[in-house]
Write an enzyme that holds these catalytic residues in place. Structure first.
Site, PDB file in Angstrom:
ATOM      1  N   ASN A 228       0.811  -1.223   0.000  1.00 16.49           N
ATOM      2  CA  ASN A 228       0.000   0.000   0.000  1.00 16.49           C
ATOM      3  C   ASN A 228       0.846   1.275   0.000  1.00 16.49           C
ATOM      4  OD1 ASN A 228       0.727   0.416   2.666  1.00 16.49           O
ATOM      5  ND2 ASN A 228      -1.204  -0.316   3.535  1.00 16.49           N
ATOM      6  N   LYS A 229       2.161   1.162  -0.232  1.00 15.91           N
ATOM      7  CA  LYS A 229       3.008   2.358  -0.269  1.00 15.91           C
ATOM      8  C   LYS A 229       3.191   2.848  -1.723  1.00 15.91           C
ATOM      9  CE  LYS A 229       3.464   2.583   4.172  1.00 15.91           C
ATOM     10  NZ  LYS A 229       2.577   1.484   4.590  1.00 15.91           N
ATOM     11  N   ASN A 230       4.036   3.875  -1.894  1.00 19.05           N
ATOM     12  CA  ASN A 230       4.142   4.507  -3.217  1.00 19.05           C
ATOM     13  C   ASN A 230       4.756   3.594  -4.265  1.00 19.05           C
ATOM     14  OD1 ASN A 230       2.938   6.714  -2.120  1.00 19.05           O
ATOM     15  ND2 ASN A 230       4.815   7.899  -1.889  1.00 19.05           N
TER      16      ASN A 230
END
Ligand SMILES: Cc1ncc(COP(=O)(O)O)c(C=O)c1O
Length: 375
Positions: free
Chosen positions: A185-187
């Site tokens: 769910n990170k960049n």
């Protein structure tokens, strides 16, 4: 409500066919743990962080633990950190035997309150461990000046802000130590994974030892253990994913920015709600977190989340106040100590934001929020 609409996930990775092919190639190569892909990812990340020494690990949480160890922080030491962050900051400080000294954060930017940091410094303080949130950033000039004045280490939790700039410098490319997350769910993602950016090759060598059993190699090809190290090395399978993700990071961030602009345009007016700040021109948007005044809205957060789910919209909570967790309370903290962290904890909702979303998906979320609150 149209239940036939597809679910809008709260977060979702963006993995293309070339990535899947690269993973297959690594799996067929007979070298699947840390190896050439891991080394290549570290080099590529380092270039993004102004050439600073960079190491990848199995998570940002592992990177934080190792960062504290590189700073030789342990029993008897204090680390000042925000009561509003993900659990890992508190956990890793406790895990290395130090005490997390919580202070409050700003209600809108969620950045650690630096005046409270200064007031909390004691002779035992060794480091400041702030978390950056999307939409603003911790004031890096003030933070680094404060750390310098009191001779403290800084470990930036930059899990949410890969690709953000403080003035004209990328987060991670300056300062002391910074840690990043590559959770899905990170960049960008490596499935699980994280990175640590360091000051020197000497510190990077310490990370090499600390992330792999504390092993050093002797001249006669045998091994010694110099410290009780962990087992936090990233696999080449994960690194292959990271090597495909990194060149796409700018495009991912551009898309996230478009979606966030749409949220700002289309979000329904709700008296008492607080939207994220939009203070800095060059920043990455990992999450879109809104404070909803649930006590005035005559519904609980759980009821609101359930209603959004009925509309096919998944949400998250970022984050519960650390000092009110069982671990936080066992350290002597109590409800009422950090009002902004607690209000965020009670009122925050993270709305869907990921690269696979469309502008129409954002509209759907905004319309669902308005429709639920109108009933
Ligand atoms: C602000 C923040 N810091 C650190 C972490 C830990 O990241 P990881 O899952 O890579 O350990 C997270 C994870 O969600 C986070 O949100």
């Amino acid at each position: 409500m149209n239940t036939s609409l597809p679910m809008i996930n709260f977060a979702q990775p963006c993995l293309d066919d070339a990535t899947i092919q690269d993973v297959a190639d690594v799996l067929r190569s007979n070298w699947i743990t840390s190896g050439p892909k891991t080394a290549a990812l570290e080099q590529a990340l380092s270039a993004n962080f102004g050439g600073r020494p960079t190491r990848v690990l199995t998570s940002a949480t592992a990177a934080m633990e190792v960062a504290l160890e590189v700073c030789r922080i342990g029993p008897g030491d204090e680390v000042i950190t925000s009561a509003q962050s993900f659990f890992s900051t508190m956990n890793m400080i406790v895990k290395v035997g130090a005490r997390p000294v919580f202070v409050d954060c700003d209600l809108v930017s969620r950045s650690i309150n630096l005046a409270q940091v200064e007031a909390a410094i004691t002779p035992r303080t060794r480091a400041i461990m702030p978390t950056h949130f999307p939409g603003a950033l911790v004031d890096m000039d003030a933070l680094l000046a404060l750390a310098k004045k009191h001779r403290l280490r800084v470990i930036e939790d930059a899990a949410l802000v890969q690709g953000s700039y403080w003035k004209d410098q990328a987060i991670g490319s300056f300062g002391d130590i910074a840690t990043f997350s590559f959770h899905p769910n990170k960049n960008m993602t490596t499935i699980e994974g994280g990175a640590i950016v360091l000051n020197s090759e000497e510190e990077a060598k310490q990370v090499d030892i600390l992330r792999f059993h504390g092993i050093t190699r002797l001249q006669d090809d045998t091994r010694d253990v110099v410290v009780a190290g962990g087992k936090f090395n990233l696999s080449d399978v994960s690194a292959a994913i990271g090597l495909r993700q990194l060149p796409q990071l700018d495009a991912f961030l551009q898309k996230r920015k478009l979606l966030v602009q749409r949220y700002f345009q289309k979000f329904p007016p709700i008296p008492g709600a607080i939207l994220p700040p939009n203070d800095l021109p060059r920043q990455s948007w990992n999450m879109f977190c809104v404070l909803f005044p649930f006590s005035q809205l005559q519904l609980t957060r759980k009821e609101f989340r359930d209603a959004l789910r009925q509309h096919g919209i998944a949400t998250g909570i970022s984050y519960e106040a650390l000092h009110t967790t069982t671990l936080g309370r066992s350290l002597g903290y109590a409800q009422g100590q950090f009002p902004n962290a607690e209000r965020i904890s009670n009122e925050t909702l993270t709305l869907p934001l990921h690269v696979n979303m469309s502008l129409e998906d954002v509209d759907r979320v905004c319309e669902a929020v308005a429709a639920i609150l109108a009933t």
